[in-house]
Design a protein around this motif. Structure first.
Motif, PDB file in Angstrom:
ATOM      1  N   ALA A   1      60.815  49.327   3.550  1.00  8.50           N
ATOM      2  CA  ALA A   1      60.792  48.392   4.501  1.00  8.50           C
ATOM      3  C   ALA A   1      60.482  49.028   5.970  1.00  8.50           C
ATOM      4  CB  ALA A   1      62.049  47.579   4.412  1.00  8.50           C
ATOM      5  N   GLU A   2      59.612  48.509   6.575  1.00  7.43           N
ATOM      6  CA  GLU A   2      59.213  49.044   8.046  1.00  7.43           C
ATOM      7  C   GLU A   2      59.706  47.969   8.896  1.00  7.43           C
ATOM      8  OE1 GLU A   2      54.974  49.745   8.240  1.00  7.43           O
ATOM      9  OE2 GLU A   2      54.732  50.815   6.619  1.00  7.43           O
ATOM     10  N   ASN A   3      60.232  48.426  10.297  1.00  4.23           N
ATOM     11  CA  ASN A   3      60.652  47.610  11.248  1.00  4.23           C
ATOM     12  C   ASN A   3      61.908  46.902  10.823  1.00  4.23           C
ATOM     13  OD1 ASN A   3      58.360  48.177  12.806  1.00  4.23           O
ATOM     14  ND2 ASN A   3      57.326  46.226  11.771  1.00  4.23           N
ATOM     15  N   SER A   4      62.902  47.734   9.655  1.00 11.54           N
ATOM     16  CA  SER A   4      63.988  47.153   9.497  1.00 11.54           C
ATOM     17  C   SER A   4      64.942  48.235   8.815  1.00 11.54           C
ATOM     18  CB  SER A   4      63.943  46.056   8.522  1.00 11.54           C
ATOM     19  OG  SER A   4      63.109  46.523   7.310  1.00 11.54           O
TER      20      SER A   4
ATOM     21  N   GLY B   1      70.025  50.366  -0.073  1.00 14.59           N
ATOM     22  CA  GLY B   1      69.949  49.889  -1.306  1.00 14.59           C
ATOM     23  C   GLY B   1      68.936  48.920  -1.589  1.00 14.59           C
ATOM     24  N   HIS B   2      69.241  47.856  -1.889  1.00 13.65           N
ATOM     25  CA  HIS B   2      68.454  46.553  -2.197  1.00 13.65           C
ATOM     26  C   HIS B   2      68.853  45.479  -0.749  1.00 13.65           C
ATOM     27  CE1 HIS B   2      67.726  46.968  -6.797  1.00 13.65           C
ATOM     28  NE2 HIS B   2      67.273  47.818  -5.889  1.00 13.65           N
ATOM     29  N   VAL B   3      69.634  45.949  -0.131  1.00 10.56           N
ATOM     30  CA  VAL B   3      70.063  45.091   1.211  1.00 10.56           C
ATOM     31  C   VAL B   3      69.186  45.595   2.451  1.00 10.56           C
ATOM     32  CG1 VAL B   3      71.917  44.670   2.743  1.00 10.56           C
ATOM     33  CG2 VAL B   3      72.418  44.948   0.324  1.00 10.56           C
ATOM     34  N   ILE B   4      68.637  44.498   3.163  1.00  9.12           N
ATOM     35  CA  ILE B   4      67.811  44.641   4.136  1.00  9.12           C
ATOM     36  C   ILE B   4      68.371  43.990   5.361  1.00  9.12           C
ATOM     37  CG2 ILE B   4      66.161  42.891   3.856  1.00  9.12           C
ATOM     38  CD1 ILE B   4      63.927  44.362   4.982  1.00  9.12           C
ATOM     39  N   ASN B   5      68.647  44.752   6.641  1.00  3.43           N
ATOM     40  CA  ASN B   5      69.156  44.134   7.912  1.00  3.43           C
ATOM     41  C   ASN B   5      67.985  43.936   8.735  1.00  3.43           C
ATOM     42  OD1 ASN B   5      71.843  44.399   7.126  1.00  3.43           O
ATOM     43  ND2 ASN B   5      71.869  46.697   7.449  1.00  3.43           N
ATOM     44  N   LEU B   6      67.969  42.579   9.177  1.00  7.45           N
ATOM     45  CA  LEU B   6      66.760  41.994   9.786  1.00  7.45           C
ATOM     46  C   LEU B   6      67.429  41.913  11.232  1.00  7.45           C
ATOM     47  CD1 LEU B   6      65.012  39.513   7.524  1.00  7.45           C
ATOM     48  CD2 LEU B   6      64.591  42.133   7.846  1.00  7.45           C
ATOM     49  N   GLU B   7      66.673  42.199  12.220  1.00  7.15           N
ATOM     50  CA  GLU B   7      67.022  42.188  13.786  1.00  7.15           C
ATOM     51  C   GLU B   7      66.163  40.557  13.973  1.00  7.15           C
ATOM     52  OE1 GLU B   7      66.513  44.928  16.579  1.00  7.15           O
ATOM     53  OE2 GLU B   7      67.177  46.363  15.282  1.00  7.15           O
TER      54      GLU B   7
ATOM     55  N   GLY C   1      64.035  37.895  15.419  1.00  2.36           N
ATOM     56  CA  GLY C   1      62.399  38.206  15.931  1.00  2.36           C
ATOM     57  C   GLY C   1      61.691  39.100  15.347  1.00  2.36           C
ATOM     58  N   SER C   2      62.143  40.122  14.285  1.00  2.00           N
ATOM     59  CA  SER C   2      61.470  41.308  13.945  1.00  2.00           C
ATOM     60  C   SER C   2      60.606  40.570  12.495  1.00  2.00           C
ATOM     61  CB  SER C   2      62.356  42.256  13.162  1.00  2.00           C
ATOM     62  OG  SER C   2      63.030  41.529  12.146  1.00  2.00           O
ATOM     63  N   THR C   3      59.783  41.294  12.496  1.00  2.15           N
ATOM     64  CA  THR C   3      58.589  41.093  11.478  1.00  2.15           C
ATOM     65  C   THR C   3      58.528  42.387  10.549  1.00  2.15           C
ATOM     66  OG1 THR C   3      56.768  41.913  12.844  1.00  2.15           O
ATOM     67  CG2 THR C   3      57.271  39.703  12.816  1.00  2.15           C
ATOM     68  N   PRO C   4      59.358  42.503   9.522  1.00  3.43           N
ATOM     69  CA  PRO C   4      59.294  43.607   8.672  1.00  3.43           C
ATOM     70  C   PRO C   4      58.279  43.344   7.737  1.00  3.43           C
ATOM     71  CG  PRO C   4      61.097  41.974   8.107  1.00  3.43           C
ATOM     72  CD  PRO C   4      60.377  41.274   9.372  1.00  3.43           C
ATOM     73  N   LYS C   5      57.718  44.761   7.223  1.00  7.12           N
ATOM     74  CA  LYS C   5      56.990  44.878   6.206  1.00  7.12           C
ATOM     75  C   LYS C   5      57.772  45.446   4.973  1.00  7.12           C
ATOM     76  CE  LYS C   5      52.454  46.749   5.051  1.00  7.12           C
ATOM     77  NZ  LYS C   5      51.329  47.748   5.427  1.00  7.12           N
ATOM     78  N   ILE C   6      57.740  44.725   3.820  1.00  7.11           N
ATOM     79  CA  ILE C   6      58.505  45.132   2.707  1.00  7.11           C
ATOM     80  C   ILE C   6      57.669  45.554   1.734  1.00  7.11           C
ATOM     81  CG2 ILE C   6      60.200  44.453   1.128  1.00  7.11           C
ATOM     82  CD1 ILE C   6      61.315  42.553   3.385  1.00  7.11           C
ATOM     83  N   SER C   7      57.708  46.314   0.956  1.00  5.94           N
ATOM     84  CA  SER C   7      57.167  46.923  -0.265  1.00  5.94           C
ATOM     85  C   SER C   7      57.835  47.255  -1.253  1.00  5.94           C
ATOM     86  CB  SER C   7      56.015  48.147   0.161  1.00  5.94           C
ATOM     87  OG  SER C   7      55.352  48.562  -0.857  1.00  5.94           O
ATOM     88  N   LEU C   8      57.586  46.601  -2.710  1.00  3.40           N
ATOM     89  CA  LEU C   8      58.294  46.847  -3.671  1.00  3.40           C
ATOM     90  C   LEU C   8      57.538  47.069  -4.791  1.00  3.40           C
ATOM     91  CD1 LEU C   8      59.310  44.298  -5.648  1.00  3.40           C
ATOM     92  CD2 LEU C   8      60.204  43.432  -3.560  1.00  3.40           C
ATOM     93  N   THR C   9      58.136  47.782  -5.881  1.00  2.00           N
ATOM     94  CA  THR C   9      57.473  47.884  -7.317  1.00  2.00           C
ATOM     95  C   THR C   9      58.646  47.620  -8.160  1.00  2.00           C
ATOM     96  OG1 THR C   9      56.131  49.857  -6.080  1.00  2.00           O
ATOM     97  CG2 THR C   9      56.404  49.445  -8.864  1.00  2.00           C
TER      98      THR C   9
END
Length: 151
Positions: free
Chosen positions: A19-22, A26-32, A34-42
């Motif tokens: 994840a970029e910008n976050s 593990g599998h938990v992402i913290n978002l701020e 107004g952020s725009t995260p870029k998530i990539s998964l396989t």
């Protein structure tokens, strides 16, 4: 937020996650806000079955809970697999995805919180390592019996 996958009919697990910008743990992402995260998964599908036998003192054990524990269990709850040994002590753990595991058997273990890393850790020490390579399909048969542990 926790990133999970769900599919009917076939087991998958998240093999890679970034994840970029976050912040990712593990599998938990913290978002701020107004952020725009870029998530990539396989995702990787479970194409492997593991066959084996549970024994105690050289004799087959029926009804034991067999648990396949992934490396870093807290981060990979979706990779746990379970089965119960049959009358002749045999078992088949299905839909296993590539990875490194520990397999173990616990007599009377069905009421344990088996997916909690701190609970299963004590039993893991007596488990045996199992590795499923990335391109593996079909069945893996364990060369030695899984020793039954008491709850």
């Amino acid at each position: 937020y926790e990133i999970i996958q769900w599919n009917f009919g076939r087991s998958y697990t998240i093999a890679n996650l970034s994840a970029e910008n976050s912040q990712l743990s593990g599998h938990v992402i913290n978002l701020e806000s107004g952020s725009t995260p870029k998530i990539s998964l396989t995702l990787v599908g479970g194409n492997v079955s593991i066959n084996g036998v549970v024994k105690r003192g050289g004799k087959p054990v029926a009804g034991a809970m067999v648990v396949l524990i992934p490396q870093s269990p807290a981060d990979h709850l979706d990779m746990f697999r379970r089965d119960q040994s049959d009358q002749d002590g045999t078992f088949t753990v299905q839909a296993v995805v590539p990875g490194e595991y520990t397999i173990l058997a616990i007599e009377g273990g069905w009421d344990l919180e088996w997916s909690q890393p701190n609970v299963i850790a004590a039993y893991s020490k007596k488990g045996q390592p199992v590795q499923v390579s990335e391109n593996r399909t079909g069945t893996v048969t364990l060369s030695s019996a899984v020793e039954a542990q008491s709850k």
